[in-house]
Structure formats: C-alpha cells, structure tokens
Design a protein around this motif. Structure first.
Motif, PDB file in Angstrom:
ATOM      1  N   LYS A   1     -15.235   8.941  15.705  1.00  0.00           N
ATOM      2  CA  LYS A   1     -16.535   8.787  15.048  1.00  0.00           C
ATOM      3  C   LYS A   1     -17.480   8.142  16.060  1.00  0.00           C
ATOM      4  CE  LYS A   1     -16.640   7.902  10.689  1.00  0.00           C
ATOM      5  NZ  LYS A   1     -16.536   7.161   9.401  1.00  0.00           N
ATOM      6  N   ILE A   2     -18.480   8.906  16.489  1.00  0.00           N
ATOM      7  CA  ILE A   2     -19.427   8.424  17.497  1.00  0.00           C
ATOM      8  C   ILE A   2     -20.340   7.396  16.846  1.00  0.00           C
ATOM      9  CG2 ILE A   2     -21.227   9.037  19.138  1.00  0.00           C
ATOM     10  CD1 ILE A   2     -20.122  11.918  19.059  1.00  0.00           C
ATOM     11  N   ASP A   3     -20.451   6.248  17.471  1.00  0.00           N
ATOM     12  CA  ASP A   3     -21.254   5.169  16.910  1.00  0.00           C
ATOM     13  C   ASP A   3     -22.706   5.581  16.728  1.00  0.00           C
ATOM     14  OD1 ASP A   3     -21.251   2.181  16.248  1.00  0.00           O
ATOM     15  OD2 ASP A   3     -22.972   2.394  17.611  1.00  0.00           O
TER      16      ASP A   3
ATOM     17  N   ALA B   1     -29.628   9.132  28.300  1.00  0.00           N
ATOM     18  CA  ALA B   1     -28.293   8.530  28.409  1.00  0.00           C
ATOM     19  C   ALA B   1     -27.525   8.680  27.098  1.00  0.00           C
ATOM     20  CB  ALA B   1     -28.401   7.056  28.801  1.00  0.00           C
ATOM     21  N   SER B   2     -28.185   8.412  25.955  1.00  0.00           N
ATOM     22  CA  SER B   2     -27.515   8.565  24.660  1.00  0.00           C
ATOM     23  C   SER B   2     -27.104  10.014  24.434  1.00  0.00           C
ATOM     24  CB  SER B   2     -28.422   8.107  23.513  1.00  0.00           C
ATOM     25  OG  SER B   2     -28.505   6.707  23.493  1.00  0.00           O
ATOM     26  N   ALA B   3     -27.986  10.948  24.769  1.00  0.00           N
ATOM     27  CA  ALA B   3     -27.656  12.371  24.603  1.00  0.00           C
ATOM     28  C   ALA B   3     -26.462  12.758  25.471  1.00  0.00           C
ATOM     29  CB  ALA B   3     -28.873  13.236  24.944  1.00  0.00           C
ATOM     30  N   ALA B   4     -26.413  12.246  26.686  1.00  0.00           N
ATOM     31  CA  ALA B   4     -25.287  12.553  27.581  1.00  0.00           C
ATOM     32  C   ALA B   4     -23.991  11.959  27.045  1.00  0.00           C
ATOM     33  CB  ALA B   4     -25.577  12.020  28.982  1.00  0.00           C
TER      34      ALA B   4
ATOM     35  N   VAL C   1     -23.268  11.261  23.834  1.00  0.00           N
ATOM     36  CA  VAL C   1     -22.869  12.020  22.641  1.00  0.00           C
ATOM     37  C   VAL C   1     -22.242  13.343  23.051  1.00  0.00           C
ATOM     38  CG1 VAL C   1     -23.730  13.224  20.586  1.00  0.00           C
ATOM     39  CG2 VAL C   1     -24.523  10.903  21.093  1.00  0.00           C
ATOM     40  N   ARG C   2     -22.890  14.063  23.931  1.00  0.00           N
ATOM     41  CA  ARG C   2     -22.365  15.359  24.387  1.00  0.00           C
ATOM     42  C   ARG C   2     -20.991  15.188  25.044  1.00  0.00           C
ATOM     43  NH1 ARG C   2     -26.512  16.866  26.764  1.00  0.00           N
ATOM     44  NH2 ARG C   2     -27.290  18.399  25.297  1.00  0.00           N
ATOM     45  N   SER C   3     -20.839  14.161  25.853  1.00  0.00           N
ATOM     46  CA  SER C   3     -19.570  13.921  26.548  1.00  0.00           C
ATOM     47  C   SER C   3     -18.448  13.552  25.593  1.00  0.00           C
ATOM     48  CB  SER C   3     -19.743  12.811  27.587  1.00  0.00           C
ATOM     49  OG  SER C   3     -20.652  13.199  28.575  1.00  0.00           O
ATOM     50  N   VAL C   4     -18.745  12.708  24.602  1.00  0.00           N
ATOM     51  CA  VAL C   4     -17.719  12.319  23.624  1.00  0.00           C
ATOM     52  C   VAL C   4     -17.292  13.529  22.803  1.00  0.00           C
ATOM     53  CG1 VAL C   4     -17.248  10.923  21.573  1.00  0.00           C
ATOM     54  CG2 VAL C   4     -18.388   9.892  23.541  1.00  0.00           C
ATOM     55  N   ILE C   5     -18.247  14.366  22.420  1.00  0.00           N
ATOM     56  CA  ILE C   5     -17.909  15.584  21.664  1.00  0.00           C
ATOM     57  C   ILE C   5     -16.982  16.472  22.489  1.00  0.00           C
ATOM     58  CG2 ILE C   5     -18.853  17.749  20.751  1.00  0.00           C
ATOM     59  CD1 ILE C   5     -21.363  16.082  19.932  1.00  0.00           C
ATOM     60  N   GLU C   6     -17.355  16.729  23.728  1.00  0.00           N
ATOM     61  CA  GLU C   6     -16.532  17.597  24.572  1.00  0.00           C
ATOM     62  C   GLU C   6     -15.157  16.990  24.845  1.00  0.00           C
ATOM     63  OE1 GLU C   6     -16.541  19.566  28.990  1.00  0.00           O
ATOM     64  OE2 GLU C   6     -18.464  19.357  27.971  1.00  0.00           O
ATOM     65  N   LEU C   7     -15.120  15.710  25.167  1.00  0.00           N
ATOM     66  CA  LEU C   7     -13.853  15.041  25.442  1.00  0.00           C
ATOM     67  C   LEU C   7     -12.914  15.111  24.244  1.00  0.00           C
ATOM     68  CD1 LEU C   7     -12.005  13.151  27.141  1.00  0.00           C
ATOM     69  CD2 LEU C   7     -13.257  11.236  26.099  1.00  0.00           C
ATOM     70  N   SER C   8     -13.421  14.752  23.079  1.00  0.00           N
ATOM     71  CA  SER C   8     -12.542  14.724  21.908  1.00  0.00           C
ATOM     72  C   SER C   8     -12.050  16.117  21.548  1.00  0.00           C
ATOM     73  CB  SER C   8     -13.231  14.052  20.731  1.00  0.00           C
ATOM     74  OG  SER C   8     -14.436  14.697  20.439  1.00  0.00           O
ATOM     75  N   GLN C   9     -12.897  17.106  21.656  1.00  0.00           N
ATOM     76  CA  GLN C   9     -12.461  18.458  21.320  1.00  0.00           C
ATOM     77  C   GLN C   9     -11.451  18.984  22.334  1.00  0.00           C
ATOM     78  OE1 GLN C   9     -16.235  20.422  20.705  1.00  0.00           O
ATOM     79  NE2 GLN C   9     -16.274  19.778  18.579  1.00  0.00           N
ATOM     80  N   ARG C  10     -11.598  18.634  23.591  1.00  0.00           N
ATOM     81  CA  ARG C  10     -10.606  19.042  24.600  1.00  0.00           C
ATOM     82  C   ARG C  10      -9.256  18.361  24.355  1.00  0.00           C
ATOM     83  NH1 ARG C  10     -12.303  21.767  29.307  1.00  0.00           N
ATOM     84  NH2 ARG C  10     -14.520  22.174  29.267  1.00  0.00           N
TER      85      ARG C  10
ATOM     86  N   THR D   1     -29.507  19.229  16.445  1.00  0.00           N
ATOM     87  CA  THR D   1     -29.084  18.955  17.826  1.00  0.00           C
ATOM     88  C   THR D   1     -27.572  18.796  17.897  1.00  0.00           C
ATOM     89  OG1 THR D   1     -31.199  17.923  18.343  1.00  0.00           O
ATOM     90  CG2 THR D   1     -29.336  17.377  19.777  1.00  0.00           C
ATOM     91  N   LEU D   2     -26.998  18.076  16.934  1.00  0.00           N
ATOM     92  CA  LEU D   2     -25.545  17.890  16.905  1.00  0.00           C
ATOM     93  C   LEU D   2     -24.828  19.219  16.691  1.00  0.00           C
ATOM     94  CD1 LEU D   2     -25.531  14.594  14.876  1.00  0.00           C
ATOM     95  CD2 LEU D   2     -24.681  14.857  17.221  1.00  0.00           C
ATOM     96  N   ARG D   3     -25.383  20.068  15.852  1.00  0.00           N
ATOM     97  CA  ARG D   3     -24.803  21.405  15.671  1.00  0.00           C
ATOM     98  C   ARG D   3     -24.788  22.149  16.996  1.00  0.00           C
ATOM     99  NH1 ARG D   3     -28.538  25.730  13.346  1.00  0.00           N
ATOM    100  NH2 ARG D   3     -29.389  25.221  15.394  1.00  0.00           N
ATOM    101  N   ASP D   4     -25.902  22.089  17.723  1.00  0.00           N
ATOM    102  CA  ASP D   4     -25.995  22.789  19.004  1.00  0.00           C
ATOM    103  C   ASP D   4     -25.039  22.208  20.045  1.00  0.00           C
ATOM    104  OD1 ASP D   4     -27.911  24.363  17.804  1.00  0.00           O
ATOM    105  OD2 ASP D   4     -29.608  23.344  18.761  1.00  0.00           O
ATOM    106  N   MET D   5     -24.671  20.935  19.878  1.00  0.00           N
ATOM    107  CA  MET D   5     -23.698  20.290  20.772  1.00  0.00           C
ATOM    108  C   MET D   5     -22.261  20.559  20.323  1.00  0.00           C
ATOM    109  SD  MET D   5     -25.301  16.553  21.492  1.00  0.00           S
ATOM    110  CE  MET D   5     -26.620  16.280  22.645  1.00  0.00           C
ATOM    111  N   HIS D   6     -22.096  21.294  19.233  1.00  0.00           N
ATOM    112  CA  HIS D   6     -20.791  21.648  18.671  1.00  0.00           C
ATOM    113  C   HIS D   6     -20.054  20.457  18.069  1.00  0.00           C
ATOM    114  CE1 HIS D   6     -21.336  25.646  20.206  1.00  0.00           C
ATOM    115  NE2 HIS D   6     -21.633  25.125  21.380  1.00  0.00           N
ATOM    116  N   CYS D   7     -20.810  19.505  17.534  1.00  0.00           N
ATOM    117  CA  CYS D   7     -20.198  18.390  16.810  1.00  0.00           C
ATOM    118  C   CYS D   7     -19.614  18.933  15.509  1.00  0.00           C
ATOM    119  CB  CYS D   7     -21.270  17.331  16.521  1.00  0.00           C
ATOM    120  SG  CYS D   7     -20.626  15.847  15.734  1.00  0.00           S
TER     121      CYS D   7
END
Length: 173
Positions: free
Chosen positions: A45-47, A59-62, A64-73, A91-97
């Motif tokens: 759960k991303i804070d 920085a926040s966008a990077a 969020v995007r990194s945590v989404i990718e890391l967790s899914q991998r 935006t979160l949908r587009d980041m594949h959250c």
C-alpha cells in the motif's frame, strides 16, 4: 521488528492459512526492501504522502511509478492510498496501479449506507476509467483475482472480468 525471525515465522504461518498480508504505508517509516524478499507479502500500500504529490512533484510521481513496477515484478498487487480526485485515479490507472483508496472514491460511511455507496462507486469508477460495468452481475474489469479488503477501494487496471471486491451482495473472489 524487534524479533525478525519470530515475526517472519508468524507471518509465514498466517500466509499458509490463506491470510493476505500487506505492507501498509510503504515508502515511509521503517520499511525495508529486504522485507519484500523475506516476508510472504501479497500487497503493498503506497503511502498517501506520495500519492498526494503525484501531480505536483516529479519525485513523488517517480516513487509511485517505481513502487508499482517493483511490486508487480515481485508478484504483489498495489494499493494507492489517499486518492482524492479523478485526475489522480486516472494517472494511477495509466501507471497500472491495481487498486486505489481514498476520499476521492468514497468516504467512510455507517453500515446502513454501505450498499448505496457501493452502487455509487460501481457507477462512477468504471465510467471514469472507460469501462462498462455489468450491474446485474456486479462486475467491473479486473486484472487479478484478489480482493482489496476495503469497500472504499477501486480496481484500476481493466483486463479480465471478475467481481467487485468488498461490496455487500457481490461475492469476493
């Protein structure tokens, strides 16, 4: 963790019983990347502090995007906390959250209002995300077959049809 070995054993035992384990407020406090390797965690759960800064901070966008990718991998699902508006949800949908929760989806309500709020979510979120829900079956597009565990969460990544999780009268997967 005061006793990482004992804590790990307890968490593995819970996981073996089918309990879905999440790391809450990921990215703040004492969270460690080592926990992602060592503990049987199914969800991050991303804070909200990172999600709230999604549009005002590169920085926040990077993060969020990194945590989404890391967790899914790592085979985990992701919940973005603190979603306050439709722009952030898109935006979160587009980041594949995978999931989102926050006042922009629904505020906490008493039990007698839960069904009405769930219907509002079913009408608003799929329409916003460009998906058409099957209201008779109570379904919206889904990617994975797991419940977010909260009625104020929304599934974001449309791919495969499944049930709306956490909604009374609609079975959880």
């Amino acid at each position: 963790m005061l006793d990482p070995e004992r804590s790990g054993e307890a968490l593995r035992a819970l996981h073996a019983l089918g309990v879905v384990l999440s790391i809450d407020d990921y990215g703040t406090g004492y969270g460690s990347l080592a926990y992602l390797q060592e503990l049987p965690v199914s969800r991050l759960k991303i804070d909200r502090s990172f999600v709230a800064g999604l549009h005002g901070s590169d920085a926040s966008a990077a993060i969020v995007r990194s945590v989404i990718e890391l967790s899914q991998r790592l085979g985990m699902s992701v919940v973005a906390e603190g979603v306050e508006d439709d722009e952030t949800l898109l935006t979160l949908r587009d980041m594949h959250c995978d999931f989102a929760q926050g006042y922009g989806i629904a505020r906490p309500v008493p039990a007698d209002r839960l069904t009405a709020v769930a219907q509002e979510i079913r009408a608003h979120v799929p329409a916003l995300l460009g998906a058409v829900p099957d209201m008779a079956a109570g379904t919206v597009p889904r990617q994975r077959e797991e419940a977010p565990g909260t009625p104020t969460s929304a599934r974001l990544v449309p791919r495969v049809t499944g049930t709306v999780a956490g909604v009374p009268g609609v079975g959880a997967p």
